[in-house]
Design a protein around this motif. Sequence first.
Motif, short mmCIF file in Angstrom:
data_model
loop_
_atom_site.label_atom_id
_atom_site.label_comp_id
_atom_site.label_asym_id
_atom_site.label_seq_id
_atom_site.Cartn_x
_atom_site.Cartn_y
_atom_site.Cartn_z
N GLU A 112 5.29 7.97 6.77
CA GLU A 112 5.27 6.69 7.46
C GLU A 112 4.48 5.65 6.68
O GLU A 112 4.81 4.46 6.70
CB GLU A 112 4.70 6.87 8.87
N ILE A 113 3.44 6.07 5.98
CA ILE A 113 2.68 5.15 5.12
C ILE A 113 3.57 4.65 3.99
O ILE A 113 3.64 3.45 3.71
CB ILE A 113 1.42 5.83 4.55
N GLU A 114 4.25 5.57 3.32
CA GLU A 114 5.10 5.20 2.19
C GLU A 114 6.26 4.30 2.62
O GLU A 114 6.75 3.49 1.83
CB GLU A 114 5.63 6.45 1.49
N CYS A 115 6.70 4.44 3.86
CA CYS A 115 7.79 3.60 4.39
C CYS A 115 7.27 2.29 4.97
O CYS A 115 8.06 1.46 5.45
CB CYS A 115 8.56 4.36 5.46
N GLY A 116 5.93 2.09 4.94
CA GLY A 116 5.36 0.84 5.44
C GLY A 116 5.27 0.76 6.95
O GLY A 116 5.13 -0.32 7.51
N LYS A 139 -1.18 17.85 2.41
CA LYS A 139 -2.07 19.00 2.55
C LYS A 139 -3.37 18.78 1.78
O LYS A 139 -4.46 19.10 2.27
CB LYS A 139 -1.37 20.27 2.05
N LYS A 140 -3.28 18.21 0.58
CA LYS A 140 -4.47 17.96 -0.22
C LYS A 140 -5.38 16.92 0.44
O LYS A 140 -6.60 16.95 0.27
CB LYS A 140 -4.07 17.49 -1.63
N LEU A 141 -4.76 15.99 1.18
CA LEU A 141 -5.53 14.92 1.83
C LEU A 141 -5.95 15.28 3.25
O LEU A 141 -6.67 14.53 3.90
CB LEU A 141 -4.71 13.62 1.85
N GLY A 142 -5.47 16.42 3.74
CA GLY A 142 -5.86 16.86 5.08
C GLY A 142 -5.21 16.07 6.20
O GLY A 142 -5.81 15.88 7.27
N VAL A 143 -3.99 15.57 5.97
CA VAL A 143 -3.26 14.83 7.00
C VAL A 143 -1.87 15.41 7.15
O VAL A 143 -1.45 16.28 6.38
CB VAL A 143 -3.17 13.32 6.65
N ALA A 144 -1.13 14.92 8.14
CA ALA A 144 0.21 15.42 8.39
C ALA A 144 1.21 14.83 7.39
O ALA A 144 1.06 13.68 6.95
CB ALA A 144 0.65 15.07 9.81
N GLU A 145 2.23 15.62 7.04
CA GLU A 145 3.28 15.14 6.13
C GLU A 145 3.95 13.90 6.70
O GLU A 145 4.26 12.95 5.97
CB GLU A 145 4.31 16.25 5.91
N LYS A 146 4.17 13.87 8.01
CA LYS A 146 4.81 12.72 8.67
C LYS A 146 3.99 11.45 8.47
O LYS A 146 4.55 10.36 8.29
CB LYS A 146 4.98 13.00 10.17
N PHE A 147 2.67 11.57 8.49
CA PHE A 147 1.79 10.42 8.30
C PHE A 147 1.97 9.82 6.91
O PHE A 147 2.06 8.60 6.76
CB PHE A 147 0.34 10.85 8.52
N ILE A 148 2.05 10.67 5.88
CA ILE A 148 2.26 10.19 4.52
C ILE A 148 3.63 9.51 4.42
O ILE A 148 3.77 8.44 3.81
CB ILE A 148 2.18 11.36 3.50
N ALA A 200 0.84 -1.20 0.00
CA ALA A 200 0.00 0.00 0.00
C ALA A 200 0.87 1.25 0.00
O ALA A 200 0.58 2.23 -0.70
CB ALA A 200 -0.92 0.00 1.22
N GLY A 201 1.95 1.22 0.78
CA GLY A 201 2.87 2.37 0.82
C GLY A 201 3.48 2.65 -0.54
O GLY A 201 3.60 3.82 -0.95
N GLU A 202 3.87 1.59 -1.24
CA GLU A 202 4.45 1.75 -2.58
C GLU A 202 3.42 2.36 -3.54
O GLU A 202 3.75 3.22 -4.36
CB GLU A 202 4.90 0.39 -3.11
N LYS A 203 2.17 1.92 -3.40
CA LYS A 203 1.14 2.41 -4.31
C LYS A 203 0.80 3.88 -4.03
O LYS A 203 0.59 4.68 -4.95
CB LYS A 203 -0.11 1.55 -4.20
N VAL A 204 0.74 4.24 -2.73
CA VAL A 204 0.50 5.64 -2.36
C VAL A 204 1.62 6.53 -2.89
O VAL A 204 1.38 7.61 -3.43
CB VAL A 204 0.40 5.78 -0.82
N LYS A 205 2.86 6.06 -2.78
CA LYS A 205 4.00 6.82 -3.27
C LYS A 205 3.91 7.03 -4.78
O LYS A 205 4.18 8.12 -5.29
CB LYS A 205 5.30 6.10 -2.91
N LYS A 206 3.52 5.97 -5.51
CA LYS A 206 3.40 6.09 -6.97
C LYS A 206 2.32 7.08 -7.36
O LYS A 206 2.50 7.89 -8.29
CB LYS A 206 3.10 4.73 -7.59
N ILE A 207 1.18 7.05 -6.64
CA ILE A 207 0.10 7.99 -6.93
C ILE A 207 0.57 9.42 -6.70
O ILE A 207 0.31 10.32 -7.50
CB ILE A 207 -1.13 7.68 -6.04
#
Length: 243
Positions: free
Chosen positions: A56-60, A45-54, A25-32
Amino acid sequence: MADKTKVYICHLSKIKGMVLFMNRAGEKVKKIREDAKLSQKQFAKKLGVAEKFINEIECGRKVVTESLIHRIKKLYGKDINDINMSADEEEEVRETNYQFKSQAKKKETNEVWTDALSSILKSVPVYDYSFKKVIDKRSLPVIANKIEGFNQDKVFFIKIENNDMTGFRIMKDDVAFGHMTSEIENNAICLIEYNDLRVLRQIKRLDNNKLLLISNNGNLMTQTVQTNEIKIIGRINKVEFCI
């Protein structure tokens, strides 16, 4: 004993699958994000969440929430739920399950072993503000006797009861994760008890004896109180948005 062992094996299988899903999922979010030519900060910012959260998702390291999946699909037309494990990954899960089953058969009579393994996942209640009513429960992994870096006996979820904090992107029916503490942390958003009521407020320290309580339901509201007039119940660490 055998029933407990089966439950544990099921938990291990779920954890293994969850880790693989988080990585994919992290890989797919990163590609999007990269296809949209956005930095992590812009994407967050576009998703309304913290940069750190994105990050951590991309890093799995974080699970993609259902609300975030919905927002990504709405904004970019991409459904990250459409993730299938490769044949190698599926074989890895099967092999892991086989190994644990073999070990479990050898250790079925070892009560200490079973109890230790059963602590891999812990059910954390979702409370109302009073902590008297359990609304739901969430299972979270326990790592080094901690959940999300906090003592596993100190963490909690609460269901947001009103729109006092919409200016902080915390809305009614969202679910917030936090940890119990009595410490006053500057700029933290906390569940507090004040005038016999429990509310969420951001806290700013003015001096050793005075605090500023901040809420925002569309209009910024502030209130100055004495330190001894409030009781800190817990600090909010993150929020799951309700769509």
